[in-house]
Scaffold this active site. Sequence first.
Site, PDB file in Angstrom:
ATOM      1  N   TYR A  56      75.810  -8.402 -37.497  1.00 34.53           N
ATOM      2  CA  TYR A  56      74.623  -8.065 -39.019  1.00 34.53           C
ATOM      3  C   TYR A  56      74.641  -6.489 -39.274  1.00 34.53           C
ATOM      4  CZ  TYR A  56      71.851  -5.196 -35.972  1.00 34.53           C
ATOM      5  OH  TYR A  56      70.558  -4.484 -34.862  1.00 34.53           O
ATOM      6  N   ARG A 112      81.048  -1.037 -42.773  1.00 33.62           N
ATOM      7  CA  ARG A 112      80.990  -1.327 -41.342  1.00 33.62           C
ATOM      8  C   ARG A 112      80.848  -3.074 -41.258  1.00 33.62           C
ATOM      9  NH1 ARG A 112      76.212   0.897 -38.685  1.00 33.62           N
ATOM     10  NH2 ARG A 112      74.428  -0.338 -39.290  1.00 33.62           N
ATOM     11  N   ARG A 137      79.813 -27.479 -28.339  1.00 36.32           N
ATOM     12  CA  ARG A 137      79.903 -25.650 -27.496  1.00 36.32           C
ATOM     13  C   ARG A 137      81.398 -25.865 -26.366  1.00 36.32           C
ATOM     14  NH1 ARG A 137      78.634 -23.274 -22.991  1.00 36.32           N
ATOM     15  NH2 ARG A 137      76.795 -21.401 -22.903  1.00 36.32           N
ATOM     16  N   LYS A 139      78.336  -3.786 -35.134  1.00 37.35           N
ATOM     17  CA  LYS A 139      76.907  -4.478 -35.269  1.00 37.35           C
ATOM     18  C   LYS A 139      76.652  -5.902 -34.642  1.00 37.35           C
ATOM     19  CE  LYS A 139      73.072  -3.243 -38.120  1.00 37.35           C
ATOM     20  NZ  LYS A 139      72.586  -1.842 -36.549  1.00 37.35           N
ATOM     21  N   GLU A 189      72.356   6.200 -27.996  1.00 39.22           N
ATOM     22  CA  GLU A 189      71.520   6.786 -28.993  1.00 39.22           C
ATOM     23  C   GLU A 189      70.145   5.977 -29.466  1.00 39.22           C
ATOM     24  OE1 GLU A 189      73.635   3.638 -31.545  1.00 39.22           O
ATOM     25  OE2 GLU A 189      73.885   2.344 -29.776  1.00 39.22           O
ATOM     26  N   LEU A 198      77.053   2.910 -31.659  1.00 38.24           N
ATOM     27  CA  LEU A 198      77.616   2.443 -33.127  1.00 38.24           C
ATOM     28  C   LEU A 198      77.104   4.113 -34.105  1.00 38.24           C
ATOM     29  CD1 LEU A 198      76.835  -0.221 -34.707  1.00 38.24           C
ATOM     30  CD2 LEU A 198      74.929  -0.240 -35.437  1.00 38.24           C
TER      31      LEU A 198
HETATM   32  N1  PDD Z   1      69.644  -0.533 -35.873  1.00 39.37           N
HETATM   33  N2  PDD Z   1      72.098   2.071 -32.820  1.00 39.37           N
HETATM   34  C1  PDD Z   1      71.786   1.152 -32.815  1.00 39.37           C
HETATM   35  C2  PDD Z   1      72.209   0.516 -32.185  1.00 39.37           C
HETATM   36  C3  PDD Z   1      71.855   0.485 -34.079  1.00 39.37           C
HETATM   37  O1  PDD Z   1      71.157  -1.264 -33.709  1.00 39.37           O
HETATM   38  C4  PDD Z   1      71.312   0.699 -34.980  1.00 39.37           C
HETATM   39  C5  PDD Z   1      70.394   0.880 -36.750  1.00 39.37           C
HETATM   40  C6  PDD Z   1      71.517   2.518 -35.313  1.00 39.37           C
HETATM   41  C7  PDD Z   1      71.652   3.026 -36.646  1.00 39.37           C
HETATM   42  O2  PDD Z   1      72.486   2.308 -38.080  1.00 39.37           O
HETATM   43  P1  PDD Z   1      72.134   2.906 -39.399  1.00 39.37           P
HETATM   44  O3  PDD Z   1      71.552   3.700 -39.929  1.00 39.37           O
HETATM   45  O4  PDD Z   1      73.669   2.014 -39.737  1.00 39.37           O
HETATM   46  O5  PDD Z   1      71.081   1.905 -39.386  1.00 39.37           O
HETATM   47  C8  PDD Z   1      71.966   2.847 -34.612  1.00 39.37           C
HETATM   48  C9  PDD Z   1      68.479  -1.445 -37.455  1.00 39.37           C
HETATM   49  C10 PDD Z   1      68.229  -0.791 -38.319  1.00 39.37           C
HETATM   50  C11 PDD Z   1      68.433  -2.927 -37.207  1.00 39.37           C
HETATM   51  O6  PDD Z   1      68.881  -3.783 -35.755  1.00 39.37           O
HETATM   52  O7  PDD Z   1      67.481  -2.978 -37.096  1.00 39.37           O
END
Ligand code: PDD
Length: 289
Positions: free
Chosen positions: A33, A52, A100, A147, A180, A205
């Site tokens: 996503y 990405r 499945r 992601k 993170e 990520l």
């Molecule tokens: N999350 N690290 C993780 C684990 C994340 O899920 C996200 C983003 C980021 C920041 O990535 P970006 O700058 O590309 O949004 C880092 C999104 C916002 C979410 O899952 O809602």
Amino acid sequence: MPRIAYVNGRYLPHGEASIHIEDRGFQFADGVYEVVTVVGGKLADEEGHLTRLARSMNELSIPWPVKPATLRFIMREVVRRNRADNALLYIQVTRGAAPRDFRFPKDPAPSLVLTCRRTAFQPASLLEKGVSVITMPDIRWLRRDIKSVSLLPQVLGKQKAFEAGAFEGWQLDPDGYVTEGCSSNAWIVTADGTLVTRQPSNDILNGITRLSLLECARELGIAYKERPFTVAEALAGREAFISSASTFALPVTRIDGKPVGDGKPGPLARRLRQAYMDHVGTPDPASIK
Ligand code: PDD
């Protein structure tokens, strides 16, 4: 006005939008996503997010559900149909519905879902006070660069943070370094004034906001280092903040209940947030009353 979602070729009222019960996203979290922010009617960092998305799909051998140009069109159409000026646009691609079986289906028909939720982002008061985070072990898999919609560790981490009255959870690797946030990247400004954030690898990520903020730092002549840091270093430093599509750059003033620096948001996070909003080309929604 009903919310409108896009599901596999159709724009539908949110409550009527659904996917097949054997969709592999539901059965196996076999999908990826992106979250793209709409600020002041503009899609922030669209290129980066689509790049990405392509990478995540490629790593999992999920084919494009539609051509990239069509996806760009659908993104705009979903924003338009929801009359969303400030919103979060979710794009989800799964390997699709199939009987499945763990193995990939022979003729995959990936699913594409887009939803759009209006948001007011953070109130100005949150920027003025900063937010708190708590730390927790990073219990995720070893491909955090993808992601993936497999977000159970983050669901548990965010809930734990919420129950502790914190805004975000900072995850720690086995050596005690911050990987993170549960849904954001982590940054500090060290005691000697260096901006530090962990280098991209399979451990984190590689945030699109993170990449844009690094570009802003370069343009502003702000020195930075991409390396891991510990909570002790963060607490002994001047500032901390998180970045993501939905938080931009948001100051962190407490970690596990202890103040960062003087316990107030710092100037570097503020400058970078402003530079990021300039990069998107819109005023900071937190300053719009
Ligand atoms: N999350 N690290 C993780 C684990 C994340 O899920 C996200 C983003 C980021 C920041 O990535 P970006 O700058 O590309 O949004 C880092 C999104 C916002 C979410 O899952 O809602």
